[in-house]
Design a protein around this motif. Structure first.
Motif, PDB file in Angstrom:
ATOM      1  N   VAL A  54     -61.766  70.581  54.433  1.00 16.65           N
ATOM      2  CA  VAL A  54     -62.679  69.454  54.578  1.00 16.65           C
ATOM      3  C   VAL A  54     -62.974  68.855  53.207  1.00 16.65           C
ATOM      4  CG1 VAL A  54     -63.777  70.334  56.678  1.00 16.65           C
ATOM      5  CG2 VAL A  54     -64.761  70.906  54.456  1.00 16.65           C
ATOM      6  N   THR A  55     -63.312  67.569  53.194  1.00 20.13           N
ATOM      7  CA  THR A  55     -63.832  66.946  51.977  1.00 20.13           C
ATOM      8  C   THR A  55     -65.320  66.721  52.182  1.00 20.13           C
ATOM      9  OG1 THR A  55     -63.383  64.684  52.701  1.00 20.13           O
ATOM     10  CG2 THR A  55     -61.718  65.733  51.353  1.00 20.13           C
ATOM     11  N   ARG A  56     -66.028  66.910  51.097  1.00 25.81           N
ATOM     12  CA  ARG A  56     -67.475  66.671  51.080  1.00 25.81           C
ATOM     13  C   ARG A  56     -67.793  65.898  49.802  1.00 25.81           C
ATOM     14  NH1 ARG A  56     -69.255  70.898  54.618  1.00 25.81           N
ATOM     15  NH2 ARG A  56     -67.841  72.664  54.522  1.00 25.81           N
ATOM     16  N   ARG A  57     -68.859  65.132  49.856  1.00 26.60           N
ATOM     17  CA  ARG A  57     -69.318  64.469  48.640  1.00 26.60           C
ATOM     18  C   ARG A  57     -69.790  65.539  47.671  1.00 26.60           C
ATOM     19  NH1 ARG A  57     -73.496  60.364  50.602  1.00 26.60           N
ATOM     20  NH2 ARG A  57     -73.743  60.055  48.374  1.00 26.60           N
ATOM     21  N   ALA A  58     -69.524  65.342  46.399  1.00 22.41           N
ATOM     22  CA  ALA A  58     -69.811  66.370  45.410  1.00 22.41           C
ATOM     23  C   ALA A  58     -71.153  66.192  44.701  1.00 22.41           C
ATOM     24  CB  ALA A  58     -68.692  66.418  44.376  1.00 22.41           C
ATOM     25  N   THR A  61     -77.128  65.696  45.144  1.00 20.87           N
ATOM     26  CA  THR A  61     -78.100  65.231  46.136  1.00 20.87           C
ATOM     27  C   THR A  61     -77.429  64.750  47.426  1.00 20.87           C
ATOM     28  OG1 THR A  61     -78.038  63.023  45.166  1.00 20.87           O
ATOM     29  CG2 THR A  61     -79.753  64.546  44.375  1.00 20.87           C
ATOM     30  N   ALA A  62     -76.104  64.794  47.483  1.00 19.89           N
ATOM     31  CA  ALA A  62     -75.368  64.300  48.655  1.00 19.89           C
ATOM     32  C   ALA A  62     -75.413  65.312  49.790  1.00 19.89           C
ATOM     33  CB  ALA A  62     -73.920  64.016  48.282  1.00 19.89           C
ATOM     34  N   SER A  63     -75.221  64.812  50.973  1.00 15.56           N
ATOM     35  CA  SER A  63     -75.128  65.662  52.154  1.00 15.56           C
ATOM     36  C   SER A  63     -73.922  66.583  52.029  1.00 15.56           C
ATOM     37  CB  SER A  63     -74.968  64.766  53.395  1.00 15.56           C
ATOM     38  OG  SER A  63     -74.546  65.526  54.492  1.00 15.56           O
ATOM     39  N   ARG A  64     -74.020  67.772  52.561  1.00 14.64           N
ATOM     40  CA  ARG A  64     -72.900  68.715  52.568  1.00 14.64           C
ATOM     41  C   ARG A  64     -72.025  68.502  53.800  1.00 14.64           C
ATOM     42  NH1 ARG A  64     -71.139  69.696  48.711  1.00 14.64           N
ATOM     43  NH2 ARG A  64     -70.165  71.589  49.397  1.00 14.64           N
ATOM     44  N   ARG A  65     -72.330  67.504  54.577  1.00 17.11           N
ATOM     45  CA  ARG A  65     -71.610  67.182  55.800  1.00 17.11           C
ATOM     46  C   ARG A  65     -70.181  66.744  55.457  1.00 17.11           C
ATOM     47  NH1 ARG A  65     -73.353  65.331  60.829  1.00 17.11           N
ATOM     48  NH2 ARG A  65     -71.996  63.795  61.786  1.00 17.11           N
ATOM     49  N   PRO A  66     -69.163  67.311  56.116  1.00 21.66           N
ATOM     50  CA  PRO A  66     -67.787  66.862  55.868  1.00 21.66           C
ATOM     51  C   PRO A  66     -67.615  65.382  56.179  1.00 21.66           C
ATOM     52  CG  PRO A  66     -67.789  68.904  57.113  1.00 21.66           C
ATOM     53  CD  PRO A  66     -69.210  68.411  57.076  1.00 21.66           C
ATOM     54  N   ILE A  67     -66.808  64.717  55.356  1.00 22.57           N
ATOM     55  CA  ILE A  67     -66.506  63.308  55.611  1.00 22.57           C
ATOM     56  C   ILE A  67     -65.036  63.123  55.976  1.00 22.57           C
ATOM     57  CG2 ILE A  67     -68.403  62.356  54.292  1.00 22.57           C
ATOM     58  CD1 ILE A  67     -66.596  62.021  51.934  1.00 22.57           C
ATOM     59  N   GLY A  68     -64.282  64.205  55.927  1.00 24.56           N
ATOM     60  CA  GLY A  68     -62.888  64.180  56.339  1.00 24.56           C
ATOM     61  C   GLY A  68     -62.368  65.599  56.465  1.00 24.56           C
ATOM     62  N   PHE A  69     -61.274  65.745  57.217  1.00 23.39           N
ATOM     63  CA  PHE A  69     -60.665  67.066  57.347  1.00 23.39           C
ATOM     64  C   PHE A  69     -59.187  66.944  57.695  1.00 23.39           C
ATOM     65  CE2 PHE A  69     -61.432  66.242  61.789  1.00 23.39           C
ATOM     66  CZ  PHE A  69     -60.489  66.983  62.488  1.00 23.39           C
ATOM     67  N   THR A  83     -53.685  67.505  62.614  1.00 21.95           N
ATOM     68  CA  THR A  83     -54.484  66.288  62.619  1.00 21.95           C
ATOM     69  C   THR A  83     -55.135  66.110  61.259  1.00 21.95           C
ATOM     70  OG1 THR A  83     -56.112  65.011  63.896  1.00 21.95           O
ATOM     71  CG2 THR A  83     -56.666  67.317  63.442  1.00 21.95           C
ATOM     72  N   ILE A  84     -55.465  64.873  60.973  1.00 23.92           N
ATOM     73  CA  ILE A  84     -56.229  64.537  59.775  1.00 23.92           C
ATOM     74  C   ILE A  84     -57.127  63.371  60.151  1.00 23.92           C
ATOM     75  CG2 ILE A  84     -54.326  63.119  58.912  1.00 23.92           C
ATOM     76  CD1 ILE A  84     -55.360  63.752  56.044  1.00 23.92           C
ATOM     77  N   ALA A  85     -58.380  63.445  59.741  1.00 26.20           N
ATOM     78  CA  ALA A  85     -59.340  62.393  60.083  1.00 26.20           C
ATOM     79  C   ALA A  85     -60.326  62.226  58.935  1.00 26.20           C
ATOM     80  CB  ALA A  85     -60.087  62.753  61.366  1.00 26.20           C
ATOM     81  N   VAL A  86     -60.668  60.975  58.669  1.00 25.16           N
ATOM     82  CA  VAL A  86     -61.668  60.639  57.658  1.00 25.16           C
ATOM     83  C   VAL A  86     -62.653  59.675  58.313  1.00 25.16           C
ATOM     84  CG1 VAL A  86     -62.068  59.523  55.415  1.00 25.16           C
ATOM     85  CG2 VAL A  86     -60.049  60.974  55.754  1.00 25.16           C
ATOM     86  N   HIS A  87     -63.922  59.868  58.055  1.00 27.42           N
ATOM     87  CA  HIS A  87     -64.949  58.984  58.607  1.00 27.42           C
ATOM     88  C   HIS A  87     -64.604  57.542  58.241  1.00 27.42           C
ATOM     89  CE1 HIS A  87     -68.772  57.001  59.311  1.00 27.42           C
ATOM     90  NE2 HIS A  87     -69.141  58.079  59.998  1.00 27.42           N
ATOM     91  N   PRO A  88     -64.721  56.608  59.200  1.00 29.67           N
ATOM     92  CA  PRO A  88     -64.348  55.208  58.924  1.00 29.67           C
ATOM     93  C   PRO A  88     -65.001  54.626  57.667  1.00 29.67           C
ATOM     94  CG  PRO A  88     -64.788  55.493  61.264  1.00 29.67           C
ATOM     95  CD  PRO A  88     -65.156  56.791  60.596  1.00 29.67           C
TER      96      PRO A  88
END
Length: 180
Positions: A54-58, A61-69, A83-88
């Motif tokens: 997964v990718t997360r913002r680094a 103060t950013a959310s640890r929520r994945p933004i892609g995988f 599969t591969i998906a990234v938040h729009p």
């Protein structure tokens, strides 16, 4: 410092964890006509040779929520990008490339010789990314993706492959070992 530019920290790639599965399901739903549920993702992840990154913002103060995988299955010396998906909202910022490169590095270290994937022929940005990463079209499946084509027709899946050269182990004794 006055006048110094500060750039956001690049996203971080890490192993997907069980608590990431619901967000991965959301990301998949945002990205594909045929979404995968949290249960389907958990079932796939329980399989032999399957891993997800997964990718997360680094930013601290950013959310640890994945933004892609990306989810990958490796068997013997072959692997498939499942599969591969990234938040729009985060597409076009290099997250897909970052995920693919991290997966490819891992597969290279595991001595995988070939990586396969399928992509909708009408997904120009994904096709271009895979080509830049060294994937070549080796086949196609007409009508594979239902109702995603022009005029509501099923579209073609391109089967792509990237050949990998595994790292070579040095000969025992160094160069010229065994020669007299």
């Amino acid at each position: 410092m006055i006048g110094r530019w500060f750039y956001p920290a690049p996203p971080r790639v890490s192993e997907a964890e069980r608590e990431d599965f619901p967000i991965m399901a959301e990301l998949h739903e945002l990205s594909f006509v045929r979404d995968w549920s949290e249960e389907e993702i958990a079932s796939l992840m329980a399989g032999d040779g399957v891993f997800a990154l997964v990718t997360r913002r680094a930013a601290p103060t950013a959310s640890r929520r994945p933004i892609g995988f990306v989810m990958v299955r490796a068997v013997a010396d072959e692997a498939e990008i499942l599969t591969i998906a990234v938040h729009p909202r985060w597409r076009g910022r290099g997250h897909g490339k970052l995920l693919m490169e991290a997966a490819m590095r891992r597969l290279y270290a595991d001595r995988v010789l070939n990586i396969f994937l399928e992509v909708d022929a009408e997904n120009g940005s994904a096709c271009a990314l895979y080509e830049r990463l060294g994937f070549k079209v080796v086949g196609e499946r007409k009508g594979y993706y239902a109702a995603t084509g022009k005029d509501g027709e099923a579209s073609t899946a391109l089967v792509m492959r990237r050949e990998m050269t595994p790292p070579q182990r040095p000969l025992k004794g160094g160069l010229g070992a065994g020669k007299t």
